[in-house]
Design an enzyme around this catalytic site. Structure first.
Site, mmCIF file in Angstrom:
data_model
loop_
_atom_site.group_PDB
_atom_site.id
_atom_site.type_symbol
_atom_site.label_atom_id
_atom_site.label_comp_id
_atom_site.label_asym_id
_atom_site.label_seq_id
_atom_site.Cartn_x
_atom_site.Cartn_y
_atom_site.Cartn_z
ATOM 1 N N ARG A 228 0.883 -1.173 0.002
ATOM 2 C CA ARG A 228 -0.217 -0.136 0.019
ATOM 3 C C ARG A 228 0.930 1.176 0.120
ATOM 4 O O ARG A 228 1.973 1.234 0.487
ATOM 5 C CB ARG A 228 -0.900 -0.092 1.360
ATOM 6 C CG ARG A 228 -2.006 -0.959 1.166
ATOM 7 C CD ARG A 228 -2.990 -0.509 0.068
ATOM 8 N NE ARG A 228 -4.360 -1.449 -0.163
ATOM 9 C CZ ARG A 228 -4.485 -2.177 -0.998
ATOM 10 N NH1 ARG A 228 -3.519 -2.440 -1.974
ATOM 11 N NH2 ARG A 228 -5.695 -2.934 -0.814
ATOM 12 N N HIS A 276 -1.668 0.523 -10.109
ATOM 13 C CA HIS A 276 -2.311 -0.449 -9.097
ATOM 14 C C HIS A 276 -2.888 -1.742 -10.036
ATOM 15 O O HIS A 276 -4.042 -1.634 -9.800
ATOM 16 C CB HIS A 276 -3.599 0.110 -8.295
ATOM 17 C CG HIS A 276 -3.763 -0.761 -6.960
ATOM 18 N ND1 HIS A 276 -4.373 -0.024 -5.805
ATOM 19 C CD2 HIS A 276 -3.781 -1.982 -6.886
ATOM 20 C CE1 HIS A 276 -4.311 -0.910 -5.118
ATOM 21 N NE2 HIS A 276 -4.303 -2.237 -5.520
HETATM 22 N N1 LIG Z 1 -1.123 -4.139 -5.623
HETATM 23 C C1 LIG Z 1 -2.250 -4.729 -5.557
HETATM 24 O O1 LIG Z 1 -2.709 -4.908 -6.583
HETATM 25 C C2 LIG Z 1 -2.477 -5.500 -4.301
HETATM 26 C C3 LIG Z 1 -3.147 -6.726 -4.495
HETATM 27 C C4 LIG Z 1 -3.503 -7.637 -3.232
HETATM 28 C C5 LIG Z 1 -3.018 -7.257 -2.191
HETATM 29 N N2 LIG Z 1 -2.357 -6.087 -2.105
HETATM 30 C C6 LIG Z 1 -1.788 -5.743 -0.613
HETATM 31 O O2 LIG Z 1 -0.737 -6.966 0.003
HETATM 32 C C7 LIG Z 1 -1.129 -6.884 1.318
HETATM 33 C C8 LIG Z 1 -0.798 -8.056 1.812
HETATM 34 O O3 LIG Z 1 -1.942 -9.281 1.473
HETATM 35 P P1 LIG Z 1 -1.884 -10.737 2.054
HETATM 36 O O4 LIG Z 1 -2.925 -11.301 1.524
HETATM 37 O O5 LIG Z 1 -0.418 -11.403 1.964
HETATM 38 O O6 LIG Z 1 -2.008 -10.330 3.567
HETATM 39 P P2 LIG Z 1 -1.930 -11.088 4.822
HETATM 40 O O7 LIG Z 1 -1.917 -12.744 4.640
HETATM 41 O O8 LIG Z 1 -2.755 -10.574 5.987
HETATM 42 O O9 LIG Z 1 -0.291 -11.066 5.369
HETATM 43 C C9 LIG Z 1 0.323 -9.957 5.765
HETATM 44 C C10 LIG Z 1 1.843 -10.105 6.328
HETATM 45 O O10 LIG Z 1 2.437 -8.796 6.810
HETATM 46 C C11 LIG Z 1 2.926 -9.121 8.083
HETATM 47 N N3 LIG Z 1 2.804 -7.797 8.798
HETATM 48 C C12 LIG Z 1 1.380 -7.198 9.188
HETATM 49 N N4 LIG Z 1 1.856 -6.211 9.930
HETATM 50 C C13 LIG Z 1 3.204 -6.412 10.367
HETATM 51 C C14 LIG Z 1 4.040 -5.396 11.015
HETATM 52 N N5 LIG Z 1 3.378 -4.674 11.760
HETATM 53 N N6 LIG Z 1 5.316 -5.963 10.805
HETATM 54 C C15 LIG Z 1 5.950 -6.924 10.312
HETATM 55 N N7 LIG Z 1 5.090 -7.781 9.583
HETATM 56 C C16 LIG Z 1 3.688 -7.257 9.564
HETATM 57 C C17 LIG Z 1 2.027 -10.203 8.531
HETATM 58 O O11 LIG Z 1 2.861 -10.834 9.654
HETATM 59 P P3 LIG Z 1 2.504 -12.175 10.516
HETATM 60 O O12 LIG Z 1 2.306 -13.380 9.415
HETATM 61 O O13 LIG Z 1 3.193 -12.505 11.275
HETATM 62 O O14 LIG Z 1 1.069 -11.854 10.713
HETATM 63 C C18 LIG Z 1 1.893 -11.122 7.332
HETATM 64 O O15 LIG Z 1 3.046 -11.874 7.220
HETATM 65 C C19 LIG Z 1 -2.747 -6.643 1.511
HETATM 66 O O16 LIG Z 1 -2.983 -5.858 2.707
HETATM 67 C C20 LIG Z 1 -2.883 -5.520 0.505
HETATM 68 O O17 LIG Z 1 -2.719 -4.158 0.942
HETATM 69 C C21 LIG Z 1 -1.993 -5.228 -3.046
#
Ligand SMILES: NC(=O)c1ccc[n+]([C@@H]2O[C@H](COP(=O)([O-])OP(=O)(O)OC[C@H]3O[C@@H](n4cnc5c(N)ncnc54)[C@H](OP(=O)(O)O)[C@@H]3O)[C@@H](O)[C@H]2O)c1
Length: 316
Positions: A228, A276
């Site tokens: 993000r 995006h």
């Molecule tokens: N550009 C695009 O088109 C697009 C598309 C889809 C998603 N996204 C972005 O990608 C993000 C991630 O998606 P996801 O499905 O992989 O999410 P997810 O499964 O919820 O994984 C989030 C990861 O971030 C880590 N994390 C969260 N807060 C943290 C902190 N304060 N310090 C260190 N690590 C932290 C978590 O750690 P833990 O494993 O230890 O909980 C987890 O490994 C989404 O939230 C979205 O913003 C972008």
């Protein structure tokens, strides 16, 4: 049995195009459901399928048992005034986004590390003796090792890169060097020649990549942001590029989207902007994930036990 009523409120996502895949997925699983595009009138919906919904949806639909966010990032939904506190929110888990995002990241990693943008286009080099990088591969640091980040890390490991990962809790992923928590951020960044951000936007990750953190990266590092925009401090990124601390940045997400025409990112010669598009949500796998969750909720499974359950206190 009456069909389950489901309100669909998808802003900027061509909502009509979601109806057929949703209907097909529910039909396939033998669940009678009636979908209505939200138009301000309540339908007594049991579930809502949303992306940037109007706050009015929650004022009208008072019988919701769960809200499905058609995407992985929930920061916008959680910030919405009027989002009921007692209704569980579920988000998509990968649902086909992870392979596309891994492809996007790998494409730019290859372009950066092998100088592939020297070729193609009208000014293509016609030199057979060009430099072919053969040295030690640069370390790639993946911030966020969830459904998407872990997949990106696996794909990069398969292409032979040394991959470091940073997450809140430690991870065991074959070949990956795991760093966890704020205490290990400096050590992680210190070895990330290419930093890939895939963190969700939360109170803890907003403005995380600022002047100080860019200085912790090795000199001439690259930043690829597919998480993000709010995780990066825009002015600090530009300053780090202009000072030479960073070699370049590939940005797919922004604080304000669409990125305003006057924003300096558009005009910086070492920033690549994409609008995006790294991880579009494929409709069929998303519909399947939603129907599977509805099936389990209807069978009495607690929402906290379902994949994609959003823990509101931590913000993802
Ligand atoms: N550009 C695009 O088109 C697009 C598309 C889809 C998603 N996204 C972005 O990608 C993000 C991630 O998606 P996801 O499905 O992989 O999410 P997810 O499964 O919820 O994984 C989030 C990861 O971030 C880590 N994390 C969260 N807060 C943290 C902190 N304060 N310090 C260190 N690590 C932290 C978590 O750690 P833990 O494993 O230890 O909980 C987890 O490994 C989404 O939230 C979205 O913003 C972008």
């Amino acid at each position: 049995m009456d069909p389950i009523r489901i309100a669909v409120a998808l802003t900027n996502m061509k909502p009509e195009s979601w109806l057929a895949p949703l209907q097909a997925a529910f039909r396939q699983r033998g669940i009678a459901a009636q979908f209505e595009l939200f138009n301000g009138k309540p339908i007594g919906a049991r579930y809502a399928i949303v992306w940037q919904p109007p706050a009015e949806l929650f004022a009208r639909e008072r019988k919701l048992q769960a809200i499905f966010n058609v995407g992985a990032g929930v920061e916008g939904l959680l910030a919405l005034a009027g989002l009921p506190l007692d209704v569980p929110v579920l988000r998509l888990v990968d649902a086909g986004m992870a392979p596309k995002m891994a492809e996007y990241v790998s494409f730019f990693v290859a372009r950066i590390t092998r100088g592939l943008d020297r070729f193609g286009g009208p000014q293509a080099l016609r030199d057979w003796e060009v430099d072919r990088p053969r040295g030690v591969l640069p370390g790639i640091g993946v911030m966020g090792l969830g459904a998407i980040g872990a997949h990106i890390a696996r794909v990069l490991l398969m292409t032979g890169y040394p991959v470091l990962g940073w997450s809140r809790t430690p991870k065991e992923l074959p070949g990956l060097e795991s760093f966890a928590g704020a205490a290990n951020l400096k050590a992680f960044l210190g070895r990330a020649n290419i930093l890939v951000n895939v963190l969700p936007l939360t109170y803890a990750t907003r403005d995380l990549l600022n002047r100080e953190r860019f200085a912790w990266l090795p000199a001439h590092a690259w930043v690829i942001n597919v998480g993000r925009g709010g995780t990066i401090v825009d002015a600090d990124l530009i300053a780090a590029l202009d000072s030479g601390q960073l070699a370049g940045a590939v940005l797919d997400v922004f604080r304000e989207e669409p990125l305003p025409a006057a924003h300096p990112f558009w005009h910086h010669d070492r920033i690549i902007v994409t609008p995006h598009l790294s991880g579009p949500t494929p409709r069929e796998p998303a519909a399947l994930q939603i129907v599977e969750a509805v099936e389990r909720l209807e069978a009495g499974v607690a929402p906290e036990l379902l994949p994609g359950f959003v823990e509101r206190a931590r913000g993802y």
